[in-house]
Design a protein around this motif. Structure first.
Motif, mmCIF file in Angstrom:
data_model
loop_
_atom_site.group_PDB
_atom_site.id
_atom_site.type_symbol
_atom_site.label_atom_id
_atom_site.label_comp_id
_atom_site.label_asym_id
_atom_site.label_seq_id
_atom_site.Cartn_x
_atom_site.Cartn_y
_atom_site.Cartn_z
ATOM 1 N N GLY A 94 43.142 22.360 51.906
ATOM 2 C CA GLY A 94 42.404 23.172 52.857
ATOM 3 C C GLY A 94 43.175 23.430 54.145
ATOM 4 O O GLY A 94 42.597 23.571 55.223
ATOM 5 N N LEU A 95 44.503 23.504 54.025
ATOM 6 C CA LEU A 95 45.356 23.669 55.201
ATOM 7 C C LEU A 95 46.054 25.024 55.207
ATOM 8 O O LEU A 95 46.264 25.635 54.158
ATOM 9 N N ASP A 96 46.433 25.451 56.405
ATOM 10 C CA ASP A 96 47.195 26.689 56.553
ATOM 11 C C ASP A 96 48.697 26.442 56.466
ATOM 12 O O ASP A 96 49.461 27.363 56.175
ATOM 13 N N PHE A 97 49.109 25.204 56.761
ATOM 14 C CA PHE A 97 50.524 24.867 56.666
ATOM 15 C C PHE A 97 50.647 23.391 56.352
ATOM 16 O O PHE A 97 49.702 22.606 56.523
ATOM 17 N N LEU A 98 51.827 23.002 55.903
ATOM 18 C CA LEU A 98 52.119 21.611 55.559
ATOM 19 C C LEU A 98 53.263 21.125 56.444
ATOM 20 O O LEU A 98 54.185 21.881 56.746
ATOM 21 N N ASP A 99 53.211 19.861 56.822
ATOM 22 C CA ASP A 99 54.272 19.318 57.668
ATOM 23 C C ASP A 99 55.507 18.937 56.869
ATOM 24 O O ASP A 99 56.627 19.107 57.344
ATOM 25 N N LEU A 100 55.315 18.400 55.658
ATOM 26 C CA LEU A 100 56.451 17.965 54.849
ATOM 27 C C LEU A 100 56.109 18.113 53.376
ATOM 28 O O LEU A 100 55.040 17.678 52.927
ATOM 29 N N TYR A 101 57.014 18.715 52.612
ATOM 30 C CA TYR A 101 56.849 18.906 51.168
ATOM 31 C C TYR A 101 58.058 18.284 50.488
ATOM 32 O O TYR A 101 59.203 18.585 50.839
ATOM 33 N N LEU A 102 57.794 17.401 49.534
ATOM 34 C CA LEU A 102 58.857 16.658 48.869
ATOM 35 C C LEU A 102 58.915 16.967 47.384
ATOM 36 O O LEU A 102 57.881 17.142 46.743
ATOM 37 N N ILE A 103 60.124 17.000 46.816
ATOM 38 C CA ILE A 103 60.273 16.923 45.365
ATOM 39 C C ILE A 103 59.979 15.475 44.986
ATOM 40 O O ILE A 103 60.646 14.559 45.465
ATOM 41 N N HIS A 104 58.974 15.259 44.145
ATOM 42 C CA HIS A 104 58.467 13.908 43.925
ATOM 43 C C HIS A 104 59.486 13.018 43.198
ATOM 44 O O HIS A 104 59.675 11.856 43.571
ATOM 45 N N TRP A 105 60.109 13.520 42.162
ATOM 46 C CA TRP A 105 61.142 12.800 41.401
ATOM 47 C C TRP A 105 62.217 13.804 41.001
ATOM 48 O O TRP A 105 61.910 14.974 40.756
ATOM 49 N N PRO A 106 63.464 13.368 40.892
ATOM 50 C CA PRO A 106 64.506 14.325 40.479
ATOM 51 C C PRO A 106 64.378 14.763 39.017
ATOM 52 O O PRO A 106 64.693 15.913 38.693
ATOM 53 N N GLU A 127 56.396 30.361 57.355
ATOM 54 C CA GLU A 127 55.644 29.740 58.442
ATOM 55 C C GLU A 127 54.650 28.691 57.949
ATOM 56 O O GLU A 127 53.872 28.169 58.748
ATOM 57 N N GLN A 128 54.688 28.372 56.664
ATOM 58 C CA GLN A 128 53.694 27.452 56.122
ATOM 59 C C GLN A 128 54.238 26.045 55.870
ATOM 60 O O GLN A 128 53.520 25.193 55.363
ATOM 61 N N LEU A 129 55.468 25.802 56.268
ATOM 62 C CA LEU A 129 56.106 24.536 55.932
ATOM 63 C C LEU A 129 57.087 24.142 57.035
ATOM 64 O O LEU A 129 58.027 24.873 57.327
ATOM 65 N N ARG A 130 56.861 22.968 57.625
ATOM 66 C CA ARG A 130 57.679 22.542 58.766
ATOM 67 C C ARG A 130 58.934 21.793 58.357
ATOM 68 O O ARG A 130 59.918 21.774 59.100
ATOM 69 N N ALA A 131 58.924 21.139 57.208
ATOM 70 C CA ALA A 131 60.103 20.383 56.764
ATOM 71 C C ALA A 131 60.026 20.180 55.262
ATOM 72 O O ALA A 131 58.940 20.113 54.678
ATOM 73 N N ILE A 132 61.192 20.059 54.623
ATOM 74 C CA ILE A 132 61.255 19.799 53.189
ATOM 75 C C ILE A 132 62.150 18.587 52.953
ATOM 76 O O ILE A 132 63.081 18.306 53.716
ATOM 77 N N GLY A 133 61.843 17.880 51.880
ATOM 78 C CA GLY A 133 62.616 16.682 51.578
ATOM 79 C C GLY A 133 62.498 16.309 50.120
ATOM 80 O O GLY A 133 62.008 17.088 49.293
ATOM 81 N N VAL A 134 62.930 15.098 49.814
ATOM 82 C CA VAL A 134 62.966 14.634 48.427
ATOM 83 C C VAL A 134 62.386 13.221 48.364
ATOM 84 O O VAL A 134 62.218 12.544 49.375
ATOM 85 N N SER A 135 62.109 12.791 47.167
ATOM 86 C CA SER A 135 61.600 11.454 46.927
ATOM 87 C C SER A 135 62.279 10.905 45.679
ATOM 88 O O SER A 135 62.478 11.643 44.706
ATOM 89 N N ASN A 136 62.645 9.647 45.716
ATOM 90 C CA ASN A 136 63.275 8.992 44.564
ATOM 91 C C ASN A 136 64.640 9.564 44.206
ATOM 92 O O ASN A 136 65.084 9.431 43.059
ATOM 93 N N PHE A 137 65.319 10.197 45.138
ATOM 94 C CA PHE A 137 66.644 10.746 44.859
ATOM 95 C C PHE A 137 67.702 9.671 45.079
ATOM 96 O O PHE A 137 67.806 9.094 46.164
ATOM 97 N N LEU A 138 68.473 9.414 44.041
ATOM 98 C CA LEU A 138 69.593 8.480 44.120
ATOM 99 C C LEU A 138 70.830 9.211 44.644
ATOM 100 O O LEU A 138 70.810 10.422 44.871
ATOM 101 N N SER A 139 71.909 8.479 44.820
ATOM 102 C CA SER A 139 73.104 9.041 45.447
ATOM 103 C C SER A 139 73.618 10.284 44.722
ATOM 104 O O SER A 139 73.927 11.302 45.356
ATOM 105 N N ASP A 140 73.704 10.219 43.391
ATOM 106 C CA ASP A 140 74.244 11.369 42.660
ATOM 107 C C ASP A 140 73.303 12.563 42.707
ATOM 108 O O ASP A 140 73.755 13.721 42.702
#
Length: 273
Positions: A94-106, A127-140
């Motif tokens: 129910g939001l107009d924008f998200l602060d952070l969106y992550l790829i959950h697993w590689p 304008e709907q996303l303030r930052a993007i990132g990842v989750s569970n990402f290893l070095s490679d």
């Protein structure tokens, strides 16, 4: 409450509240309790099936949107439709924008996480996303992503607790300008019973959970404990005011024993249907 500045200047509350494994029917109540306890950073995921409950709690609480930091994650089975999946999550929350969106697993066996990231870069340019990132990402996985992308992830959310610290991955992430965020920060309770943690807790008249959370916070790690109990939520939140000595921090760091609890991101391939 301390905020961490991400690599794009967006700030994130260092201590947040996670809703992994919170039943959908209980989510609104539990998140409302967390907000009342003072949390302003809420971490959910499409795969948790409780985004709607989080959104209902946010609406009921009436806290100004600019005071909140909301994270959700791209489900593994949606890596080929990241832009549509993002809109689905926004609607559920129910939001107009998200602060952070992550790829959950590689899910490297799918070979889709770079494509998903490219779509997320496109979303980030809007304008709907303030930052993007990842989750569970290893070095490679980070190497592969950075070689093919324009935007460095703001966050890498990984399993991290005293008995499983992923020190090399954390150091590499930080060297790249990627903030480290810990899930299962208490080792799902398993890291609270050791003599070192108990001794520090007794010395400070604190709970063992407060001690472990303070250890994370001292390292500059973003941390998202969860609890269904409102009193425990408040206890955990109070960890922000607990300062540990270098010797005490070192005694907790010494608990490392490579004790992974969750799945190995190198091979995890569940679709999260």
């Amino acid at each position: 409450m301390t905020d961490i500045s991400l690599n794009n200047g967006v700030t994130i509350p260092q201590l947040g509240f996670g809703v992994f494994q919170v039943p959908p029917e209980d989510t609104q109540r539990i998140v409302e309790d967390a907000l009342e306890a003072g949390y302003r950073h809420i971490d959910t995921a499409a795969a948790y099936r409780n985004e709607a409950g989080v959104g209902a709690a946010l609406a009921a609480a009436g806290i100004p949107r600019e005071e909140l930091f909301i994270t959700t994650k791209l489900r593994n089975g949606d890596q080929g439709r990241a832009q549509d999946a993002f809109q689905d999550s926004l609607k559920a929350l129910g939001l107009d924008f998200l602060d952070l969106y992550l790829i959950h697993w590689p899910v490297p066996s799918q070979g889709l996480f770079v494509q998903a990231w490219k779509e997320m870069e496109h979303l980030y340019a809007g304008e709907q996303l303030r930052a993007i990132g990842v989750s569970n990402f290893l070095s490679d996985h980070l190497d592969t992503l950075l070689a093919a992308s324009d935007v460095v992830p703001a966050v890498n959310q990984i399993e991290l607790h005293p008995s499983y610290q992923q020190a090399d991955l954390s150091a590499k992430s930080r060297a790249l300008g990627i903030a480290v965020e810990a899930y299962s920060p208490l080792g799902q309770g398993g890291d609270l019973n050791g003599n070192a943690v108990t001794a520090v807790a007794q010395a400070h008249h604190a709970t063992t959970a407060q001690v472990v959370l303070a250890w994370h916070l001292a390292a500059g790690t973003i941390v998202i404990p969860k609890s269904a109990d409102s009193a425990r939520m408040r206890e955990n939140f109070a960890a922000t005011s607990l300062g540990l000595s270098e010797e005490e921090l070192a005694s907790i760091t010494a608990l490392e024993r490579g004790a992974r609890i969750g799945s190995d991101p190198a091979v995890a391939a569940f679709s999260q249907l």
